[in-house]
Design a protein around this motif. Sequence first.
Motif, short mmCIF file in Angstrom:
data_model
loop_
_atom_site.label_atom_id
_atom_site.label_comp_id
_atom_site.label_asym_id
_atom_site.label_seq_id
_atom_site.Cartn_x
_atom_site.Cartn_y
_atom_site.Cartn_z
N LYS A 64 0.83 -1.21 0.00
CA LYS A 64 0.00 0.00 0.00
C LYS A 64 0.86 1.26 0.00
CE LYS A 64 -3.96 -2.15 2.31
NZ LYS A 64 -4.81 -2.17 3.53
N VAL A 65 1.96 1.23 0.74
CA VAL A 65 2.88 2.37 0.77
C VAL A 65 3.50 2.58 -0.61
CG1 VAL A 65 5.05 3.24 1.71
CG2 VAL A 65 3.40 2.16 3.23
N SER A 66 3.89 1.48 -1.26
CA SER A 66 4.48 1.56 -2.59
C SER A 66 3.50 2.14 -3.60
CB SER A 66 4.95 0.17 -3.04
OG SER A 66 5.92 -0.35 -2.16
N GLU A 67 2.25 1.69 -3.53
CA GLU A 67 1.22 2.22 -4.43
C GLU A 67 0.96 3.68 -4.17
OE1 GLU A 67 -2.06 -0.34 -3.67
OE2 GLU A 67 -1.36 -1.93 -5.03
N PHE A 68 0.99 4.08 -2.90
CA PHE A 68 0.79 5.50 -2.55
C PHE A 68 1.91 6.37 -3.12
CE2 PHE A 68 1.59 9.07 0.34
CZ PHE A 68 0.36 9.72 0.28
N LEU A 69 3.13 5.82 -3.12
CA LEU A 69 4.28 6.56 -3.64
C LEU A 69 4.41 6.45 -5.15
CD1 LEU A 69 6.93 5.64 -0.89
CD2 LEU A 69 5.64 7.78 -1.12
N GLY A 70 3.53 5.67 -5.76
CA GLY A 70 3.56 5.52 -7.21
C GLY A 70 4.60 4.53 -7.70
N ILE A 71 5.05 3.63 -6.82
CA ILE A 71 6.02 2.62 -7.20
C ILE A 71 5.27 1.35 -7.58
CG2 ILE A 71 8.03 1.29 -6.45
CD1 ILE A 71 8.56 3.44 -4.36
N ASN A 72 5.24 1.05 -8.86
CA ASN A 72 4.47 -0.09 -9.33
C ASN A 72 5.29 -1.37 -9.40
OD1 ASN A 72 2.14 1.54 -9.74
ND2 ASN A 72 2.99 2.26 -11.69
N ASP A 73 6.57 -1.24 -9.73
CA ASP A 73 7.43 -2.41 -9.86
C ASP A 73 8.04 -2.76 -8.50
OD1 ASP A 73 8.89 -4.48 -10.84
OD2 ASP A 73 10.49 -3.24 -11.70
N THR A 75 8.25 -5.96 -5.38
CA THR A 75 8.00 -7.37 -5.03
C THR A 75 7.01 -7.51 -3.88
OG1 THR A 75 9.92 -7.32 -3.54
CG2 THR A 75 10.29 -8.09 -5.79
N PHE A 76 6.69 -6.40 -3.22
CA PHE A 76 5.76 -6.47 -2.09
C PHE A 76 4.31 -6.65 -2.54
CE2 PHE A 76 9.18 -3.75 -0.18
CZ PHE A 76 9.67 -4.74 0.67
N CYS A 77 4.05 -6.42 -3.82
CA CYS A 77 2.68 -6.54 -4.33
C CYS A 77 2.48 -7.78 -5.19
CB CYS A 77 2.32 -5.29 -5.13
SG CYS A 77 2.32 -3.76 -4.16
N ALA A 78 3.45 -8.70 -5.15
CA ALA A 78 3.33 -9.92 -5.95
C ALA A 78 2.23 -10.83 -5.38
CB ALA A 78 4.67 -10.67 -5.97
N GLU A 79 1.77 -11.75 -6.21
CA GLU A 79 0.72 -12.66 -5.77
C GLU A 79 1.27 -13.77 -4.87
OE1 GLU A 79 -1.46 -14.14 -9.05
OE2 GLU A 79 -2.23 -12.18 -9.67
N GLU A 80 2.49 -14.21 -5.16
CA GLU A 80 3.12 -15.24 -4.34
C GLU A 80 4.63 -15.19 -4.52
OE1 GLU A 80 2.77 -18.94 -7.53
OE2 GLU A 80 1.56 -18.96 -5.70
N PHE A 81 5.35 -15.82 -3.60
CA PHE A 81 6.80 -15.85 -3.67
C PHE A 81 7.26 -16.85 -4.73
CE2 PHE A 81 7.05 -14.02 0.72
CZ PHE A 81 7.89 -12.96 0.38
N PRO A 82 8.35 -16.54 -5.43
CA PRO A 82 8.86 -17.46 -6.46
C PRO A 82 9.74 -18.56 -5.88
CG PRO A 82 10.18 -15.48 -6.45
CD PRO A 82 9.10 -15.27 -5.42
N PHE A 83 9.26 -19.29 -4.90
CA PHE A 83 10.03 -20.39 -4.35
C PHE A 83 9.09 -21.41 -3.71
CE2 PHE A 83 9.71 -17.57 -0.66
CZ PHE A 83 9.38 -18.45 0.35
#
Length: 274
Positions: A64-73, A75-83
């Motif tokens: 949510k903080v990243s979206e508020f700051l306009g940071i789209n790329d 890893t905090f908004c991913a659907e799941e971890f790649p492992f």
Amino acid sequence: MAKKGIDEMSFLDHLEELRWHLIRATLGIVIAASVAAIFYKFIFDVIIFGPTRMSFPTYEGLCKVSEFLGINDTTFCAEEFPFIIQNRTVAGQFSAHVWTSIYAGFIVSFPYVLYQLWSFISPGLKSSERKNSRGFIIIASILFFIGVLFGYYIVTPLSLNFLANYQISVQIENEFDASSVIALVRSSSIASGFVFELPIIIYFLTKIGIVTPQFLRKYRKYALVIVLILSAIITPPDIASQVIVAIPILILYQISIYISAVVVRNQKRKEKNV
């Protein structure tokens, strides 16, 4: 038979007294660990492996903080971890069950362990010193639990998120060993708990004359460097994570300076009254 006074006790008597306090503290940890071992499903599925899911509160908040700051790329908004998490040793899950229960038992019984330690030390203190240190167990326990929560909700997810998304080649897939993930959660939480005991440590070091507020102020800049190094060790090598971890430690250091100054001021006041 009457119990000997503190002045009448020999060195061996003190060792015997210490042995019984250590036995009681260990027994408290064992009992708490046994309870933790029974509720292992909740401890592992909800607590230990909580930071491995993107629904974890820390990731949702940072997203949510990243979206508020306009940071789209991010890893905090991913659907799941790649492992994926695997167990590669025969006794891996059993060992994880035992050691995690012991760690959990220690965390839960920490106030009782402190009580046993304090029960051994306090008879050797003056009545005024015991009175001034009355809230030792409560304050130390609160600081420890806050540190554990900080390690669990801040240090662990930041480290896990970075390491899970770090990739040196697309040909390598992350298949983390369960013991490695569990150790990361345990060590980050316990280590942070002990780091947050800094004000208590400084209090007692000042009481015995090893540390002074002048000393702490003089070497504040060196402490800053040490804190940054410590933050770099226990967090991913990015500035944002290091700052997030360093800020509360620096605040604790400043609080420690104030505590040290209060102790010295009280000692001087008592000397004048004498």
